[in-house]
Design a protein around this motif. Structure first.
Motif, PDB file in Angstrom:
ATOM      1  N   LYS A 108       0.837  -1.203   0.000  1.00  0.00           N
ATOM      2  CA  LYS A 108       0.000   0.000   0.000  1.00  0.00           C
ATOM      3  C   LYS A 108       0.876   1.258   0.000  1.00  0.00           C
ATOM      4  O   LYS A 108       0.639   2.197  -0.765  1.00  0.00           O
ATOM      5  CB  LYS A 108      -0.920   0.010   1.217  1.00  0.00           C
ATOM      6  CG  LYS A 108      -1.735   1.280   1.367  1.00  0.00           C
ATOM      7  CD  LYS A 108      -2.399   1.298   2.732  1.00  0.00           C
ATOM      8  CE  LYS A 108      -3.179   2.537   2.998  1.00  0.00           C
ATOM      9  NZ  LYS A 108      -2.445   3.743   3.207  1.00  0.00           N
ATOM     10  N   ILE A 109       1.898   1.274   0.830  1.00  0.00           N
ATOM     11  CA  ILE A 109       2.810   2.414   0.887  1.00  0.00           C
ATOM     12  C   ILE A 109       3.521   2.596  -0.451  1.00  0.00           C
ATOM     13  O   ILE A 109       3.709   3.715  -0.925  1.00  0.00           O
ATOM     14  CB  ILE A 109       3.837   2.235   2.037  1.00  0.00           C
ATOM     15  CG1 ILE A 109       3.123   2.142   3.389  1.00  0.00           C
ATOM     16  CG2 ILE A 109       4.862   3.349   2.043  1.00  0.00           C
ATOM     17  CD1 ILE A 109       2.341   3.361   3.768  1.00  0.00           C
ATOM     18  N   TRP A 110       3.907   1.485  -1.083  1.00  0.00           N
ATOM     19  CA  TRP A 110       4.569   1.565  -2.387  1.00  0.00           C
ATOM     20  C   TRP A 110       3.635   2.171  -3.430  1.00  0.00           C
ATOM     21  O   TRP A 110       4.039   3.019  -4.218  1.00  0.00           O
ATOM     22  CB  TRP A 110       5.028   0.172  -2.811  1.00  0.00           C
ATOM     23  CG  TRP A 110       5.677   0.160  -4.155  1.00  0.00           C
ATOM     24  CD1 TRP A 110       6.951   0.567  -4.457  1.00  0.00           C
ATOM     25  CD2 TRP A 110       5.084  -0.247  -5.390  1.00  0.00           C
ATOM     26  NE1 TRP A 110       7.178   0.426  -5.802  1.00  0.00           N
ATOM     27  CE2 TRP A 110       6.042  -0.080  -6.405  1.00  0.00           C
ATOM     28  CE3 TRP A 110       3.841  -0.753  -5.729  1.00  0.00           C
ATOM     29  CZ2 TRP A 110       5.798  -0.390  -7.729  1.00  0.00           C
ATOM     30  CZ3 TRP A 110       3.588  -1.062  -7.046  1.00  0.00           C
ATOM     31  CH2 TRP A 110       4.564  -0.876  -8.034  1.00  0.00           C
ATOM     32  N   ILE A 111       2.368   1.737  -3.434  1.00  0.00           N
ATOM     33  CA  ILE A 111       1.390   2.294  -4.380  1.00  0.00           C
ATOM     34  C   ILE A 111       1.234   3.796  -4.146  1.00  0.00           C
ATOM     35  O   ILE A 111       1.215   4.584  -5.094  1.00  0.00           O
ATOM     36  CB  ILE A 111       0.031   1.578  -4.251  1.00  0.00           C
ATOM     37  CG1 ILE A 111       0.140   0.175  -4.833  1.00  0.00           C
ATOM     38  CG2 ILE A 111      -1.079   2.356  -4.949  1.00  0.00           C
ATOM     39  CD1 ILE A 111      -1.097  -0.659  -4.656  1.00  0.00           C
ATOM     40  N   GLU A 112       1.154   4.205  -2.891  1.00  0.00           N
ATOM     41  CA  GLU A 112       1.002   5.630  -2.580  1.00  0.00           C
ATOM     42  C   GLU A 112       2.214   6.453  -3.018  1.00  0.00           C
ATOM     43  O   GLU A 112       2.097   7.644  -3.272  1.00  0.00           O
ATOM     44  CB  GLU A 112       0.759   5.818  -1.086  1.00  0.00           C
ATOM     45  CG  GLU A 112      -0.591   5.332  -0.630  1.00  0.00           C
ATOM     46  CD  GLU A 112      -0.771   5.436   0.867  1.00  0.00           C
ATOM     47  OE1 GLU A 112      -1.920   5.378   1.310  1.00  0.00           O
ATOM     48  OE2 GLU A 112       0.226   5.566   1.602  1.00  0.00           O
ATOM     49  N   SER A 113       3.367   5.826  -3.092  1.00  0.00           N
ATOM     50  CA  SER A 113       4.583   6.563  -3.467  1.00  0.00           C
ATOM     51  C   SER A 113       4.777   6.698  -4.975  1.00  0.00           C
ATOM     52  O   SER A 113       5.687   7.399  -5.413  1.00  0.00           O
ATOM     53  CB  SER A 113       5.811   5.885  -2.856  1.00  0.00           C
ATOM     54  OG  SER A 113       6.050   4.646  -3.494  1.00  0.00           O
ATOM     55  N   LEU A 114       3.936   6.040  -5.762  1.00  0.00           N
ATOM     56  CA  LEU A 114       4.074   6.137  -7.218  1.00  0.00           C
ATOM     57  C   LEU A 114       3.802   7.567  -7.672  1.00  0.00           C
ATOM     58  O   LEU A 114       2.893   8.225  -7.176  1.00  0.00           O
ATOM     59  CB  LEU A 114       3.104   5.174  -7.910  1.00  0.00           C
ATOM     60  CG  LEU A 114       3.394   3.690  -7.714  1.00  0.00           C
ATOM     61  CD1 LEU A 114       2.288   2.854  -8.343  1.00  0.00           C
ATOM     62  CD2 LEU A 114       4.740   3.312  -8.290  1.00  0.00           C
ATOM     63  N   PHE A 118      -3.242  11.190  -7.892  1.00  0.00           N
ATOM     64  CA  PHE A 118      -4.183  10.590  -6.925  1.00  0.00           C
ATOM     65  C   PHE A 118      -3.738   9.268  -6.312  1.00  0.00           C
ATOM     66  O   PHE A 118      -4.520   8.612  -5.646  1.00  0.00           O
ATOM     67  CB  PHE A 118      -5.581  10.422  -7.545  1.00  0.00           C
ATOM     68  CG  PHE A 118      -6.142  11.681  -8.113  1.00  0.00           C
ATOM     69  CD1 PHE A 118      -6.533  12.706  -7.267  1.00  0.00           C
ATOM     70  CD2 PHE A 118      -6.239  11.863  -9.473  1.00  0.00           C
ATOM     71  CE1 PHE A 118      -7.042  13.883  -7.792  1.00  0.00           C
ATOM     72  CE2 PHE A 118      -6.740  13.038 -10.001  1.00  0.00           C
ATOM     73  CZ  PHE A 118      -7.139  14.062  -9.151  1.00  0.00           C
ATOM     74  N   MET A 119      -2.519   8.838  -6.547  1.00  0.00           N
ATOM     75  CA  MET A 119      -2.054   7.576  -5.958  1.00  0.00           C
ATOM     76  C   MET A 119      -1.850   7.699  -4.451  1.00  0.00           C
ATOM     77  O   MET A 119      -1.860   6.690  -3.751  1.00  0.00           O
ATOM     78  CB  MET A 119      -0.762   7.107  -6.622  1.00  0.00           C
ATOM     79  CG  MET A 119      -0.986   6.589  -8.019  1.00  0.00           C
ATOM     80  SD  MET A 119      -2.314   5.395  -8.080  1.00  0.00           S
ATOM     81  CE  MET A 119      -1.456   3.962  -8.524  1.00  0.00           C
ATOM     82  N   ASP A 120      -1.682   8.916  -3.951  1.00  0.00           N
ATOM     83  CA  ASP A 120      -1.492   9.078  -2.523  1.00  0.00           C
ATOM     84  C   ASP A 120      -2.799   8.909  -1.741  1.00  0.00           C
ATOM     85  O   ASP A 120      -2.776   8.644  -0.555  1.00  0.00           O
ATOM     86  CB  ASP A 120      -0.856  10.430  -2.200  1.00  0.00           C
ATOM     87  CG  ASP A 120      -1.667  11.594  -2.723  1.00  0.00           C
ATOM     88  OD1 ASP A 120      -2.450  11.405  -3.679  1.00  0.00           O
ATOM     89  OD2 ASP A 120      -1.522  12.702  -2.171  1.00  0.00           O
ATOM     90  N   VAL A 121      -3.949   9.009  -2.403  1.00  0.00           N
ATOM     91  CA  VAL A 121      -5.224   8.835  -1.716  1.00  0.00           C
ATOM     92  C   VAL A 121      -6.016   7.636  -2.225  1.00  0.00           C
ATOM     93  O   VAL A 121      -6.937   7.179  -1.574  1.00  0.00           O
ATOM     94  CB  VAL A 121      -6.107  10.106  -1.821  1.00  0.00           C
ATOM     95  CG1 VAL A 121      -5.466  11.242  -1.085  1.00  0.00           C
ATOM     96  CG2 VAL A 121      -6.393  10.457  -3.254  1.00  0.00           C
ATOM     97  N   MET A 122      -5.664   7.104  -3.370  1.00  0.00           N
ATOM     98  CA  MET A 122      -6.416   6.010  -3.976  1.00  0.00           C
ATOM     99  C   MET A 122      -6.512   4.764  -3.088  1.00  0.00           C
ATOM    100  O   MET A 122      -7.592   4.218  -2.922  1.00  0.00           O
ATOM    101  CB  MET A 122      -5.828   5.659  -5.351  1.00  0.00           C
ATOM    102  CG  MET A 122      -6.642   4.660  -6.172  1.00  0.00           C
ATOM    103  SD  MET A 122      -6.325   2.932  -5.884  1.00  0.00           S
ATOM    104  CE  MET A 122      -4.618   2.761  -6.236  1.00  0.00           C
ATOM    105  N   PRO A 123      -5.443   4.273  -2.450  1.00  0.00           N
ATOM    106  CA  PRO A 123      -5.562   3.052  -1.647  1.00  0.00           C
ATOM    107  C   PRO A 123      -6.525   3.203  -0.464  1.00  0.00           C
ATOM    108  O   PRO A 123      -7.133   2.232  -0.042  1.00  0.00           O
ATOM    109  CB  PRO A 123      -4.140   2.784  -1.152  1.00  0.00           C
ATOM    110  CG  PRO A 123      -3.277   3.461  -2.143  1.00  0.00           C
ATOM    111  CD  PRO A 123      -4.042   4.665  -2.576  1.00  0.00           C
TER     112      PRO A 123
END
Length: 126
Positions: A108-114, A118-123
């Motif tokens: 989840k943290i890796w996805i947010e760092s992409l 909006f990847m920082d709020v999508m998960p």
């Protein structure tokens, strides 16, 4: 050096390596004060108001043989936020267990760092 042991704090006599000012020695040991419990249970209690919560608290603390390890009080706003935000997390814990939660959290943290919009709020909103 005389070979004498300094018995007083801030004894400035003697050679510099054996002086005692500003030096502290702590010795400690850890001992279990209670026997390990034979079983551990987690109980969630929900009360409609604070007065009922206080009655439950009195009941729990009335038996010194079975004191709870911890008790926490959360107000209605906190419960509403947890209810809205924590449903997916609770389902994930139910499905994979706590031991496998760490790698999923790292993902989840890796996805947010992409570096995508909006990847920082999508998960948190899926």
């Amino acid at each position: 050096m005389t070979g004498e042991v300094s018995r007083y704090n801030a004894d400035t006599s003697g050679a510099e390596p054996v002086r005692s000012e500003g030096k502290v020695l702590l010795l400690a040991s850890v001992h279990d004060t209670f026997p390990q419990p034979k079983a551990i249970d987690t109980i969630w209690v929900s009360c409609k108001d604070f007065d009922t919560t206080m009655e439950v608290r009195k009941l729990l603390l009335s038996n010194p043989q079975e004191l709870p390890k911890s008790c926490e009080y959360m107000d209605k706003d906190s419960m509403d936020i947890i209810d809205r935000s924590g449903r997916i997390l609770m389902k994930v814990i139910e499905l994979v267990g706590m031991r496998r939660l760490g790698p999923l959290w790292d993902f989840k943290i890796w996805i947010e760092s992409l570096p995508l919009p909006f990847m920082d709020v999508m998960p948190d909103s899926v």
